[in-house]
Design a protein around this motif. Structure first.
Motif, PDB file in Angstrom:
ATOM      1  N   SER A  80       3.853   1.633  -1.097  1.00  0.00           N
ATOM      2  CA  SER A  80       4.477   1.760  -2.407  1.00  0.00           C
ATOM      3  C   SER A  80       3.477   2.237  -3.459  1.00  0.00           C
ATOM      4  O   SER A  80       3.793   3.077  -4.302  1.00  0.00           O
ATOM      5  N   ALA A  81       2.250   1.706  -3.397  1.00  0.00           N
ATOM      6  CA  ALA A  81       1.228   2.113  -4.367  1.00  0.00           C
ATOM      7  C   ALA A  81       0.906   3.596  -4.212  1.00  0.00           C
ATOM      8  O   ALA A  81       0.828   4.339  -5.194  1.00  0.00           O
ATOM      9  N   TRP A  97       0.828  -1.209   0.000  1.00  0.00           N
ATOM     10  CA  TRP A  97       0.000   0.000   0.000  1.00  0.00           C
ATOM     11  C   TRP A  97       0.861   1.257   0.000  1.00  0.00           C
ATOM     12  O   TRP A  97       0.596   2.205  -0.737  1.00  0.00           O
ATOM     13  N   GLN A 101       3.632   5.742  -5.684  1.00  0.00           N
ATOM     14  CA  GLN A 101       3.761   5.770  -7.141  1.00  0.00           C
ATOM     15  C   GLN A 101       2.724   6.655  -7.782  1.00  0.00           C
ATOM     16  O   GLN A 101       3.003   7.381  -8.731  1.00  0.00           O
ATOM     17  N   ALA A 134      -3.877   4.705  -6.690  1.00  0.00           N
ATOM     18  CA  ALA A 134      -3.973   3.840  -5.516  1.00  0.00           C
ATOM     19  C   ALA A 134      -5.360   3.945  -4.905  1.00  0.00           C
ATOM     20  O   ALA A 134      -5.981   2.940  -4.541  1.00  0.00           O
TER      21      ALA A 134
END
Lengths: 314, 487
Positions: free
Chosen positions: A191-192, A189, A195, A200
């Motif tokens: 990392s999402a 989560w 990005q 996300a």
């Protein structure tokens, strides 16, 4: 050959190579007499950077603009208040730990509330909250220097099997962080969100929950590091956290975590923390002035950011 | 109305333009004469905006030439040349700087206003034109543009386009200029266009309000699929013939299920419309289409429906709705990740025990969807950006369809997807719907709207028409998308 190539593709390998290089140079310069002492000191001091660095790593991974500048103030407040509450008594250690935890949670909540409710950019929000936290520490402390409980003072300065206790503690925190990051849903989560926050959110990631939890985690780790540092150095001081502002960010960046978010790396923080301490002690052995040390640290960080931005990411 | 076809000021000859696989203009020719107002109409993606881009010099055609009053050569045509010859544009997306005042924006638009007392001269230029086009506009030129309402901003933008400094405006291109103006202000602007044209200027007017076009333009050009399909004097068109010209030959509806009787079932999803707008409803097992021109509130509706289920703070264990992004770079892709991780992100709560992701299950599910939807890659561990656009879109479909969510919201997800892939996805959607899943599908393509069981047509942020069964036809959708009343 292929295994060597995969090893060199790891983003954390460079910080370890650099640390080992500086270690060797220093040992050679001192004639090999201080190998054990230098290693122990490096592990002890790196432990503090590792604990605050892991918190900062998760925050930076949340994406551009996310950084926690309240780490130094949090360390100072936690160390100051916990030592006063424990009042040098071993019986009150649990109480002191509890207070440390609560201070961390409270600061984390304040930080994210400023970011979310008042829509202040994280860099400003955590900087301004750090002024409030620092003021609280000053008014609470009033120049008193209270000794830590003897059990804690001993624990933080002693070694087990030749390795400092603090290094074991940092290892435990790192393993937990690595599992959460690489194997857990929390790491996915974070990392999402880092990005592409909008993507996300539309993919069902609880964006606000993840961000809040990350700022809380970072503040709690900073508070813990503050308690340990004050016990290690025999009492809290108002400027004790100051150097961790730059250090916490530097170890994250040198360790291979993406500055723009979305990609984090735990092992690299070890290499970077050891490296930064060893650079300082190497320059000390050469008798370099404080100004030169800071100059070199800054240069290294800039160099790493430039090198990292050229490396294709997998 | 005089026709001066023999007196062209701007000629686009055989222009083609492709963006990747999409052919936006297909050997199009277009002539604009002095003293005429040309109405340009066409459905989404007909190529209107590309043509505007070519005329103002911002877009260079792949082939073909553009001449402005005899100046030959594509190579040299640019924004600067166009501007020097008096070409001015008003875009749908407003182009003023919100942090600057009206006067300061005028200074930016007119580079010739410089030196001592520029502020006074810039204000005079823009204010005189505002007074001329929109009497009683009530706009303070010293105010920053961000403080103005959307309609006032649009008025400033229009006034700026017609104002003169180093040279007069001779060719003004207006792309949906009245979209945020109320009826009386819009009338003032249309009246000014007639005045401007009567004085020898040329205007290209793009509007989705067809009556504006019919009453204001001398000549109407209808575009479709990058070509001109009709071109003639406005008097030769009626509302119906115009709508007919924009549409294609009526295509048969593929395999439409008979409309089911829903009177006693409860909708799985509903949303009250504002004032007189129809209520939005969706039933289990239904494919509901959201139609209309692009940017008329369909995406916002989908996002609101999605956000209505919560989950910003705590992940839902039983997710109710999944979202398929259309603008995949903004809303969909997680660009640093592999295909595998991009597929599993929405499903992750189902794959997690005690906070740890069970990677074997994750891979198995992703693998099965890769085969089912046909993602062309040799490994799921390849980065998502290694895929072609259509295959990236398939990944986003898998992300939503792999969940247990009973509702799937789709935001025009087939943009830039080739026809083969589209057919595969259509049949997949139908199969999923037959098993009880509900799809809410915003699409700008009429073929896709015709795949739906029921369709809501949007205009200006609200639902204006509900179509079902055999009423789902291109002409009905077009008629509802374009306002037939004068605004």
């Amino acid at each position: 050959m292929t295994s060597l190539r995969t090893l060199f593709a790891k983003p954390w390998i460079w910080s370890f190579l650099a640390a080992a290089g500086v270690w060797l140079v220093t040992i050679v310069f001192t004639g090999g007499a201080s190998a054990a002492g230098l290693s122990q000191a490096a592990l002890t001091f790196a432990a503090f950077s590792i604990i605050v660095g892991i918190g900062q790593m998760f925050v930076i991974t949340l994406g551009p603009g996310n950084v926690d500048l309240s780490i130094p103030a949090t360390m100072t407040l936690a160390g100051t208040v916990a030592l006063k509450i424990m009042d040098s008594s071993n019986g009150l250690i649990l109480m002191g730990l509890l207070v440390t935890l609560l201070i961390g949670l409270a600061i984390g909540i304040i930080n994210y509330a400023l970011i979310k409710l008042l829509r202040i950019p994280p860099i400003i929000a955590t900087l301004s909250s750090s002024f409030i936290i620092q003021s609280a520490a000053i008014s609470y402390n009033r120049g008193l220097r209270i000794k830590p409980p003897s059990a804690l003072a001993e624990f933080t300065t002693a070694t087990t099997l030749g390795i400092p206790n603090l290094a074991y503690l940092a290892l435990a925190v790192s393993v937990a962080a690595w599992v959460a990051l690489e194997k857990g849903i929390y790491g996915r989560w974070v990392s999402a969100v880092g990005q592409n926050m909008r993507a996300a959110r539309m993919a069902g990631v609880p964006v606000d929950g993840v961000r809040a939890a990350t700022y809380l985690l970072c503040a709690v780790l900073a508070a813990l590091a503050g308690l340990l540092l004050s016990c290690f150095s025999g009492g809290a001081a108002l400027n004790m956290g100051a150097e961790y502002l730059l250090t916490s960010i530097a170890v994250v960046v040198i360790g291979g975590t993406a500055v723009a978010g979305g990609f984090a790396n735990v092992p690299g923080i070890w290499g970077a923390s050891l490296f930064l301490f060893l650079v300082v002690s190497m320059l000390n052995t050469y008798g370099a002035a404080a100004g030169i040390r800071l100059l070199l640290t800054g240069t290294i960080i800039i160099a790493v950011i430039i090198a990292a931005s050229r490396r294709p990411r997998t | 109305m005089t026709f001066q076809k023999d007196n062209p000021v701007l000629t686009v000859d055989g222009a083609s333009k492709s963006f990747g696989a999409v052919r936006a203009l297909n050997g199009l020719s277009f002539v604009l004469a002095a003293g005429e107002c040309v109405g340009l109409v066409g459905h989404n993606g007909a190529g209107k905006s590309t043509l505007v881009g070519i005329m103002n010099g911002g877009t260079r055609p792949d082939t073909g030439t553009i001449r402005i009053e005899g100046n030959e050569g594509t190579g040299r045509y640019s924004v600067a040349v166009a501007r020097k010859h008096g070409v001015r544009c008003v875009f749908q997306e407003l182009s003023l700087c919100p942090n600057l005042t009206v006067t300061e924006n005028a200074r930016i638009a007119h580079a010739s206003i410089r030196g001592f007392a520029w502020r006074r001269r810039a204000e005079r230029v823009v204010r005189s034109k505002l007074d001329e086009i929109f009497p009683d506009h009530g706009i303070d030129c010293g105010q920053s543009v961000g403080m103005l309402g959307i309609a006032q901003r649009q008025m400033v933008e229009i006034a700026m386009a017609f104002s003169e400094s180093d040279g007069p405006a001779r060719i003004v291109i207006l792309d949906e200029p009245t979209s945020s103006l109320d009826a009386s202000i819009a009338r003032q602007m249309l009246a000014y266009i007639r005045k401007f044209v009567a004085a020898g200027g040329s205007v290209v007017l793009i509007s989705h309000i067809l009556n504006e076009i019919l009453t204001t333009a001398d000549r109407i050009v209808v575009m479709k699929d990058g070509s001109v399909v009709a071109n003639g004097p406005s008097s030769g068109f009626t509302l119906d013939s115009l709508v007919g010209a924009m549409g294609s030959v009526v295509r048969p509806r593929d395999a439409a299920a008979p409309p089911r009787d829903r009177t006693d079932t409860k909708p799985i999803l509903s949303r009250r419309g504002s004032d007189s707008a129809p209520e939005f409803r969706a039933y289990a097992g239904e494919i509901v289409g959201l139609a209309g021109l692009g940017g008329h509130g369909q995406t916002e509706t989908l996002v609101e429906l999605f956000r209505g289920f919560g989950g910003d703070w705590k992940a839902r264990t039983n997710i109710r709705a999944a979202f398929v992004a259309g603008d995949r770079h903004v809303d969909g892709n997680l660009p640093m990740w592999s295909i595998l991780r991009n597929i599993s992100i929405t499903l992750l709560t189902d794959l997690t025990r005690a906070g740890i992701v069970r990677e074997r299950n994750e891979r198995a599910i992703a693998q099965s969807w890769r085969e089912r939807i046909g993602i062309r890659t040799d490994s799921l561990d390849n980065p998502i950006l290694s895929l072609s656009g259509g295959n990236q879109q398939k990944v986003l479909f898998s992300r939503a369809l792999a969940t247990r969510a009973p509702i799937v919201l789709m935001d025009d997800p087939m943009r830039g997807v080739d026809i083969g892939t589209k057919q595969e996805v259509y049949s997949l959607l139908r199969a999923e719907a037959d098993q009880g899943r509900t799809f809410v599908w915003y699409s700008t393509e009429i073929d896709e709207i015709c795949q739906c069981d029921r369709v809501y047509v949007f205009r200006e942020g609200r639902i204006v028409e509900e179509l079902a069964g055999d009423d789902i036809r291109e002409d009905r959708v077009l008629a509802a998308s374009f306002s037939t009343e004068a605004a």
